[in-house]
Design a protein around this motif. Structure first.
Motif, PDB file in Angstrom:
ATOM      1  N   ALA A 240       0.990  -1.289   0.116  1.00  0.00           N
ATOM      2  CA  ALA A 240       0.127  -0.144   0.025  1.00  0.00           C
ATOM      3  C   ALA A 240       0.882   1.281  -0.087  1.00  0.00           C
ATOM      4  N   GLY A 241       0.505   2.214  -1.012  1.00  0.00           N
ATOM      5  CA  GLY A 241       1.429   3.386  -0.864  1.00  0.00           C
ATOM      6  C   GLY A 241       0.663   4.422   0.033  1.00  0.00           C
ATOM      7  N   SER A 242       1.390   5.610   0.241  1.00  0.00           N
ATOM      8  CA  SER A 242       0.881   6.619   1.124  1.00  0.00           C
ATOM      9  C   SER A 242       0.994   7.997   0.605  1.00  0.00           C
ATOM     10  N   ARG A 243       0.501   8.783   1.188  1.00  0.00           N
ATOM     11  CA  ARG A 243       0.857  10.339   0.616  1.00  0.00           C
ATOM     12  C   ARG A 243       0.617  11.215   1.842  1.00  0.00           C
ATOM     13  N   TRP A 244       0.875  12.463   1.874  1.00  0.00           N
ATOM     14  CA  TRP A 244       0.868  13.469   2.785  1.00  0.00           C
ATOM     15  C   TRP A 244      -0.354  14.276   2.727  1.00  0.00           C
ATOM     16  N   LEU A 245      -1.156  14.398   3.904  1.00  0.00           N
ATOM     17  CA  LEU A 245      -2.270  15.246   3.904  1.00  0.00           C
ATOM     18  C   LEU A 245      -2.276  16.300   5.009  1.00  0.00           C
ATOM     19  N   ARG A 246      -2.873  17.090   4.750  1.00  0.00           N
ATOM     20  CA  ARG A 246      -2.875  18.039   5.933  1.00  0.00           C
ATOM     21  C   ARG A 246      -4.524  18.046   6.402  1.00  0.00           C
TER      22      ARG A 246
ATOM     23  N   VAL B 230      -8.582  19.802  18.007  1.00  0.00           N
ATOM     24  CA  VAL B 230      -8.986  18.631  17.436  1.00  0.00           C
ATOM     25  C   VAL B 230      -8.436  18.855  15.800  1.00  0.00           C
ATOM     26  N   LEU B 231      -7.794  17.570  15.503  1.00  0.00           N
ATOM     27  CA  LEU B 231      -7.579  17.516  14.020  1.00  0.00           C
ATOM     28  C   LEU B 231      -8.446  16.705  13.124  1.00  0.00           C
ATOM     29  N   SER B 232      -8.949  17.131  12.160  1.00  0.00           N
ATOM     30  CA  SER B 232      -9.910  16.625  11.501  1.00  0.00           C
ATOM     31  C   SER B 232      -9.883  16.888   9.703  1.00  0.00           C
ATOM     32  N   PRO B 233     -10.445  16.044   9.110  1.00  0.00           N
ATOM     33  CA  PRO B 233     -10.452  16.717   7.739  1.00  0.00           C
ATOM     34  C   PRO B 233     -11.379  17.428   7.333  1.00  0.00           C
TER      35      PRO B 233
ATOM     36  N   LEU C 203     -24.559  27.846   6.098  1.00  0.00           N
ATOM     37  CA  LEU C 203     -23.328  26.937   6.344  1.00  0.00           C
ATOM     38  C   LEU C 203     -22.067  27.605   6.111  1.00  0.00           C
ATOM     39  N   ALA C 204     -21.280  27.382   7.112  1.00  0.00           N
ATOM     40  CA  ALA C 204     -19.872  27.995   6.715  1.00  0.00           C
ATOM     41  C   ALA C 204     -18.962  26.658   7.113  1.00  0.00           C
ATOM     42  N   CYS C 205     -18.269  26.258   6.290  1.00  0.00           N
ATOM     43  CA  CYS C 205     -17.459  24.930   6.685  1.00  0.00           C
ATOM     44  C   CYS C 205     -16.213  24.965   5.851  1.00  0.00           C
ATOM     45  N   VAL C 206     -15.262  24.348   6.420  1.00  0.00           N
ATOM     46  CA  VAL C 206     -13.575  24.107   5.935  1.00  0.00           C
ATOM     47  C   VAL C 206     -13.236  22.741   5.897  1.00  0.00           C
ATOM     48  N   ALA C 207     -12.429  22.567   4.654  1.00  0.00           N
ATOM     49  CA  ALA C 207     -12.062  21.025   4.761  1.00  0.00           C
ATOM     50  C   ALA C 207     -10.596  21.070   3.795  1.00  0.00           C
ATOM     51  N   THR C 208      -9.861  20.040   3.955  1.00  0.00           N
ATOM     52  CA  THR C 208      -8.882  19.663   3.124  1.00  0.00           C
ATOM     53  C   THR C 208      -8.946  18.521   2.327  1.00  0.00           C
TER      54      THR C 208
END
Length: 337
Positions: free
Chosen positions: A123-129, A136-139, A231-236
């Motif tokens: 399985a490969g991987s990548r970097w994710l912010r 709290v850390l979340s997507p 709605l006011a939302c944020v995501a990576t």
């Protein structure tokens, strides 16, 4: 591996299957944030190179936050993280290609066995912010109708769980019932909150049609948006649960999060449901998208707020920041060499 014992697909059979596949002592079952923090201390003690979470976005959020905080406290290496699709929303599973529990076969639950074998093989991987709010850390996280729908979903799920439909209570059926009978109708009479978004980081820019950039950059201290917001939302990442492509530009800038503020009416939402679901709906008069890395969102009156699909209660003001990247298992990524 850390499994959410409260997740939709985490049955005794699933736990038994995972225990058979994994080495003895490497499976942990958590049912609360407090348990996750205790498990995180053990995981960092043992120095695992990869930590898997089994559940939905909330499980991933809880485990990653606890492990990253513990590793930083000890100045220890931050491990790679992975996700097995065992929860309800599973927005990250859409991004990372996790299979889910699937059907039970002679070798256990097919999807889990496949993902674990792929992980061990290549399985490969990548970097994710991620986004950080209230430590709290979340997507993703958000104010307004998404958090209200999560509250309504919890109520509907609880009612269905008491009757003959309890087996399907945690899933899309409860979301659909909650949205159509509670959340959307309430927004015909609910006062729309006033939203103010202040840039507390690097230059922010507004995103237009097809990801184009509109206007001049908004400097630190400037007001990014002020006005009504359902709605006011944020995501990576691009997705909310079930494949809803809420943030179509989230992966365009690795150094920014996507902020979305919308005042779209319930009628317009229903009328344009398919294009909204695919992330193709564009209306610059009602929906405002921005690339940001550090913002403060103010809501008047205090409004329901969620992080990673878990409702945190009503909030008046929240600061949201882009995190440093973590390494994450990505089944779509090229195999390891």
């Amino acid at each position: 591996m850390v499994v959410n014992g409260n997740a939709k697909s985490v049955t005794a059979e699933v736990i038994e299957t995972l225990d058979q596949i994994l080495d003895s002592g490497d499976l942990f079952v958590s049912r609360s944030v407090e348990e996750s923090e205790g498990i995180a201390r053990i995981l960092v003690d043992r120095g695992y190179g990869t930590i898997l979470t089994g559940g939905g976005d909330g499980t991933f959020t809880s485990v990653v936050t606890a492990v990253v905080n513990e590793a930083k406290r000890r100045s220890a290496p931050i491990p790679r993280f992975g996700l097995l699709r065992l929860g309800t929303g599973n927005s990250l599973a859409w991004v990372l290609g996790a299979s889910g529990a699937g059907e039970k076969g002679s070798g256990g639950f097919r999807g889990l066995a496949v993902d674990l074998s792929r992980l061990r093989a290549d399985a490969g991987s990548r970097w994710l912010r991620l986004v950080e709010a209230e430590g709290v850390l979340s997507p993703f996280c958000g104010f307004g109708i998404d958090a209200e729908m999560l509250k309504d979903y919890t109520r509907v799920k609880g009612l269905l769980a008491r009757g003959p439909l309890k087996r399907i209570a945690p899933g899309m059926v409860s979301y659909a019932i909650a949205a159509t009978t509670k959340t959307l109708p309430s927004y015909f009479v609910r006062r729309t909150p006033h939203c103010r978004v202040i840039n507390t980081g690097s230059d922010a820019v507004r995103v237009g049609e097809k990801g184009s950039i509109l206007g001049a950059p908004i400097r630190k201290g400037g007001v990014i948006y002020e006005g009504p917001a359902k709605l006011a939302c944020v995501a990576t990442i691009p997705y909310y649960g079930f494949g809803l492509r809420m943030f179509p530009y989230a992966e365009d800038r690795p150094d920014r999060m996507q902020l979305r503020v919308t005042n779209l009416s319930p009628v317009a939402f229903v009328s344009n449901f398919q294009t909204i679901w695919r992330g193709e709906y564009e209306d610059l008069e009602s929906t405002f998208d921005f690339f940001v890395d550090d913002i403060t969102i103010e809501m008047d009156p205090p409004t329901a707020f969620q992080i990673g699909g878990d409702v945190r209660g009503d909030r008046k003001s929240i600061r949201v920041r882009l995190t440093e990247p973590i390494r994450i298992v990505d089944f779509y990524a090229p195999p390891r060499g």
